[in-house]
Design a protein around this motif. Structure first.
Motif, PDB file in Angstrom:
ATOM      1  N   ILE A  75       0.866  -1.184   0.000  1.00 31.80           N
ATOM      2  CA  ILE A  75       0.000   0.000   0.000  1.00 31.80           C
ATOM      3  C   ILE A  75       0.900   1.231   0.000  1.00 31.80           C
ATOM      4  CG2 ILE A  75      -1.860   1.217   1.180  1.00 31.80           C
ATOM      5  CD1 ILE A  75      -2.414  -1.461   2.665  1.00 31.80           C
ATOM      6  N   HIS A  76       0.681   2.116  -0.958  1.00 34.29           N
ATOM      7  CA  HIS A  76       1.495   3.329  -1.073  1.00 34.29           C
ATOM      8  C   HIS A  76       0.603   4.558  -0.907  1.00 34.29           C
ATOM      9  CE1 HIS A  76       4.754   0.797  -2.453  1.00 34.29           C
ATOM     10  NE2 HIS A  76       3.891   0.221  -3.278  1.00 34.29           N
ATOM     11  N   HIS A  77       1.171   5.618  -0.409  1.00 33.86           N
ATOM     12  CA  HIS A  77       0.492   6.911  -0.243  1.00 33.86           C
ATOM     13  C   HIS A  77      -0.668   6.829   0.744  1.00 33.86           C
ATOM     14  CE1 HIS A  77       2.949   8.156  -3.564  1.00 33.86           C
ATOM     15  NE2 HIS A  77       2.373   7.287  -4.378  1.00 33.86           N
ATOM     16  N   TYR A  78      -0.390   6.311   1.945  1.00 31.17           N
ATOM     17  CA  TYR A  78      -1.411   6.288   2.993  1.00 31.17           C
ATOM     18  C   TYR A  78      -1.959   7.682   3.273  1.00 31.17           C
ATOM     19  CZ  TYR A  78      -0.597   1.533   4.755  1.00 31.17           C
ATOM     20  OH  TYR A  78      -0.535   0.185   4.910  1.00 31.17           O
ATOM     21  N   ASP A  79      -1.095   8.699   3.140  1.00 33.79           N
ATOM     22  CA  ASP A  79      -1.477  10.060   3.502  1.00 33.79           C
ATOM     23  C   ASP A  79      -2.334  10.758   2.452  1.00 33.79           C
ATOM     24  OD1 ASP A  79       0.707   9.985   1.790  1.00 33.79           O
ATOM     25  OD2 ASP A  79       1.465  11.930   2.470  1.00 33.79           O
ATOM     26  N   ARG A  80      -2.467  10.164   1.281  1.00 39.79           N
ATOM     27  CA  ARG A  80      -3.288  10.728   0.205  1.00 39.79           C
ATOM     28  C   ARG A  80      -4.278   9.653  -0.235  1.00 39.79           C
ATOM     29  NH1 ARG A  80       2.117  12.232  -1.367  1.00 39.79           N
ATOM     30  NH2 ARG A  80       2.096  10.466  -2.772  1.00 39.79           N
ATOM     31  N   GLN A  81      -4.490   9.557  -1.504  1.00 37.53           N
ATOM     32  CA  GLN A  81      -5.318   8.484  -2.059  1.00 37.53           C
ATOM     33  C   GLN A  81      -4.470   7.215  -2.082  1.00 37.53           C
ATOM     34  OE1 GLN A  81      -8.560   8.547  -2.993  1.00 37.53           O
ATOM     35  NE2 GLN A  81      -8.434   6.387  -3.479  1.00 37.53           N
ATOM     36  N   PRO A  82      -4.761   6.221  -1.248  1.00 35.14           N
ATOM     37  CA  PRO A  82      -3.917   5.010  -1.210  1.00 35.14           C
ATOM     38  C   PRO A  82      -3.893   4.292  -2.557  1.00 35.14           C
ATOM     39  CG  PRO A  82      -5.395   5.078   0.667  1.00 35.14           C
ATOM     40  CD  PRO A  82      -5.829   6.169  -0.262  1.00 35.14           C
ATOM     41  N   GLU A  83      -2.732   3.799  -2.913  1.00 33.33           N
ATOM     42  CA  GLU A  83      -2.546   3.000  -4.113  1.00 33.33           C
ATOM     43  C   GLU A  83      -2.155   1.590  -3.678  1.00 33.33           C
ATOM     44  OE1 GLU A  83       0.311   4.859  -6.668  1.00 33.33           O
ATOM     45  OE2 GLU A  83      -0.694   6.797  -6.525  1.00 33.33           O
ATOM     46  N   LEU A  84      -2.868   0.607  -4.194  1.00 33.93           N
ATOM     47  CA  LEU A  84      -2.646  -0.784  -3.819  1.00 33.93           C
ATOM     48  C   LEU A  84      -1.913  -1.510  -4.933  1.00 33.93           C
ATOM     49  CD1 LEU A  84      -6.231  -1.611  -2.538  1.00 33.93           C
ATOM     50  CD2 LEU A  84      -4.336  -0.615  -1.246  1.00 33.93           C
ATOM     51  N   GLN A  85      -1.044  -2.442  -4.535  1.00 34.94           N
ATOM     52  CA  GLN A  85      -0.451  -3.313  -5.541  1.00 34.94           C
ATOM     53  C   GLN A  85      -1.578  -4.111  -6.193  1.00 34.94           C
ATOM     54  OE1 GLN A  85       2.531  -5.894  -3.900  1.00 34.94           O
ATOM     55  NE2 GLN A  85       4.102  -4.290  -3.892  1.00 34.94           N
TER      56      GLN A  85
END
Length: 110
Positions: A75-85
């Motif tokens: 999971i990337h960008h917890y602080d914004r719109q999260p992006e999932l693998q």
């Protein structure tokens, strides 16, 4: 009020333990539950099965589905719109589809 003494702090956060302690003994009766969790490594993956599911059973959940565990690096960008693998997104999509199916079986949609 019933306390969930079987929870091991190593597996569940203090915040989750506190929340679960506030629930009444039969709080999940007639409910379908989809456990979701994330953690720093695959080493905590079994927390859903060995720490959380027994508590959900004790709270009388009608049906506990196979949960989804995500490692933080999926999971990337917890602080914004999260992006999932992609692999995690697919597992979540499958889990939500199973959750919907279980809900409609136990509580038919009008």
């Amino acid at each position: 009020m019933w306390r969930h003494q079987s929870i091991k702090p190593l597996f569940l956060s203090g915040a989750l333990k506190t929340l679960l302690d506030l629930l009444l003994e039969r709080a999940l009766e007639h409910k379908v539950v989809l456990p979701l969790a994330s953690g720093g490594s695959a080493g905590h993956m079994l927390a859903l099965d060995y720490a959380l599911k027994p508590v959900l059973n004790a709270l009388k959940a009608q049906k506990i589905l196979h949960g989804v565990y995500a490692e933080d690096n999926q999971i990337h960008h917890y602080d914004r719109q999260p992006e999932l693998q992609d692999s995690l997104a697919q597992r979540l999509d499958d889990a939500v589809a199973a959750f919907w199916l279980a809900l409609t079986r136990h509580h038919p949609v009008a």
